[in-house]
Design an enzyme around this catalytic site. Structure first.
Site, PDB file in Angstrom:
ATOM      1  N   ASN A  30      43.775  36.155  37.097  1.00  0.00           N
ATOM      2  CA  ASN A  30      43.522  36.248  35.660  1.00  0.00           C
ATOM      3  C   ASN A  30      43.664  37.741  35.344  1.00  0.00           C
ATOM      4  OD1 ASN A  30      42.517  36.221  33.064  1.00  0.00           O
ATOM      5  ND2 ASN A  30      40.810  34.833  33.538  1.00  0.00           N
ATOM      6  N   CYS A  39      36.490  39.023  30.141  1.00  0.00           N
ATOM      7  CA  CYS A  39      35.464  38.008  29.882  1.00  0.00           C
ATOM      8  C   CYS A  39      34.204  38.146  30.726  1.00  0.00           C
ATOM      9  CB  CYS A  39      36.058  36.605  29.988  1.00  0.00           C
ATOM     10  SG  CYS A  39      34.949  35.375  29.269  1.00  0.00           S
ATOM     11  N   LYS A  57      41.024  40.182  36.940  1.00  0.00           N
ATOM     12  CA  LYS A  57      39.608  39.830  36.766  1.00  0.00           C
ATOM     13  C   LYS A  57      38.879  39.702  38.102  1.00  0.00           C
ATOM     14  CE  LYS A  57      36.933  36.292  34.208  1.00  0.00           C
ATOM     15  NZ  LYS A  57      37.128  35.132  33.306  1.00  0.00           N
ATOM     16  N   GLU A  66      41.325  36.934  26.051  1.00  0.00           N
ATOM     17  CA  GLU A  66      41.625  36.509  27.440  1.00  0.00           C
ATOM     18  C   GLU A  66      42.574  35.303  27.389  1.00  0.00           C
ATOM     19  OE1 GLU A  66      38.398  34.303  29.237  1.00  0.00           O
ATOM     20  OE2 GLU A  66      38.974  34.913  31.268  1.00  0.00           O
ATOM     21  N   ASN A 121      36.834  34.001  26.582  1.00  0.00           N
ATOM     22  CA  ASN A 121      36.778  32.574  26.188  1.00  0.00           C
ATOM     23  C   ASN A 121      35.410  32.111  26.659  1.00  0.00           C
ATOM     24  OD1 ASN A 121      39.705  31.137  25.595  1.00  0.00           O
ATOM     25  ND2 ASN A 121      39.916  32.903  26.941  1.00  0.00           N
ATOM     26  N   GLU A 130      37.767  28.306  37.032  1.00  0.00           N
ATOM     27  CA  GLU A 130      38.439  29.591  37.306  1.00  0.00           C
ATOM     28  C   GLU A 130      38.476  29.914  38.797  1.00  0.00           C
ATOM     29  OE1 GLU A 130      38.338  33.103  34.836  1.00  0.00           O
ATOM     30  OE2 GLU A 130      36.966  32.068  33.490  1.00  0.00           O
TER      31      GLU A 130
END
Ligand code: CDV
Length: 313
Positions: free
Chosen positions: A110, A172, A127, A47, A197, A146
């Site tokens: 993302n 992720c 994402k 990622e 991550n 995020e």
């Protein structure tokens, strides 16, 4: 006749803040070459693989923040990865921060892509499950912002025909949610690629954080088994700017078994011959969705018309 995809997971050690995109891309290219040398036709990278994991900081300067995003893919600094892909005939999955003008406004996602063996993008995903917060949390050594830096993905969980099978992807935190796998499972996915991550201090509760490695594998192994699919999960790991992140990148078979796992917290390539027909056997037996799922019962439960209230006596 079996359908083998020779796949690799190319784990990355830390990317320091000072490391340029060019340097990060050259690490990815080196691992793609190593994977090719071991016979792989598909490589799964982590990622946000081109930069350090910047959501750990509150970044107020817009120019600095935007320096972590890609406005085109490939762009001038990421193009060498696509050129190498075409030259070697090796496809890949990679995730990056995307900045795009869409619907008349600037939007940040993302994002991940699947690139075929000709270096062409064949699939794109944004994402859905964004962890962390939109405001900095007092008392935390590392933030996880995020929710501030990305909006939830708006492309759903698609699947694509590539590499001789049905390919899917997520990013992720998505790997912890059964819906992620099931939505792709219902579309017949045979291999799910993902990068992660995952800092060891992500909840701030020692009892949960102490199980970070276990939950990492538990999620991917359960998702693979319950949906009859291969799962390839690739970490960016080790100590990055003071934040320790889990490694143990894996290739998981549709049986739920781990067939390859990284042993370091550095750049490391692992490979496996992934027979897509193993998944087919699970889908035709224990997880034959058409025969064994009960959508009507699920609907009643969701609508609270049945199965929730305890018996009268
Ligand atoms: N990058 C991530 O999505 N990380 C989350 C952590 C914060 C829980 C993960 O699920 O691994």
């Amino acid at each position: 006749m079996s359908r083998i995809v020779k796949a690799a997971s190319a784990q990355m050690g830390p990317i320091p803040k000072s490391q340029s995109r060019k340097q990060a891309v050259s690490r990815l290219v080196a691992m793609m070459r190593e994977a090719k040398g071991r016979g792989a036709e598909l490589v799964v990278f982590p990622e946000l693989a081109f930069t350090t994991f910047f959501p750990r900081w509150m970044i107020e300067d817009e120019a600095e923040l935007e320096s972590y995003y890609e406005t085109e893919m490939p762009g001038p600094e990421t193009a060498p990865l696509f050129e190498e892909s075409k030259k070697l005939g090796v496809g890949f999955y990679v995730s990056y921060a995307e900045l795009v003008n869409e619907g008349g406004r600037r939007r940040r996602f993302n994002t991940s892509i699947i690139v075929d063996r000709n270096g062409e993008i064949v699939g794109k995903y944004r994402k859905v499950h964004l962890p962390g917060h939109s405001e900095p949390q007092p008392g935390r050594v590392h933030q996880h912002l995020e929710k501030r830096y990305f909006e939830p993905g708006n492309l759903g969980f698609g699947v694509w025909r590539a590499f001789g099978g049905v390919m899917g992807m997520c990013i992720c935190n998505d790997r912890r949610w059964p819906e992620t796998y099931r939505v792709m499972g219902l579309q017949g996915v045979e291999m799910i690629m993902l990068g992660y991550n995952t800092p060891f201090d992500h909840t701030g509760h020692a009892d949960i954080d102490g199980l970070t490695s276990f939950h990492n594998h538990l999620s991917m192994q359960a998702g693979a088994y319950q949906n009859s699919t291969w799962v390839i999960g690739t970490a960016k790991c080790g100590k990055e700017e003071g934040s320790s992140m889990v490694g143990q990148s894996v290739i998981v078979a549709p049986s739920g078994e781990i067939v390859a796992m990284a042993a370091t917290l550095e750049d490391e390539v692992i490979t496996a011959n992934c027979d897509l027909d193993i998944g087919k056997r699970y889908r035709q037996t224990i997880f034959d969705f058409a025969r064994h799922r009960e959508p009507e019962a699920y609907r009643l439960i969701v609508e609270r018309k049945g199965a929730i209230a305890p018996p009268e006596n």
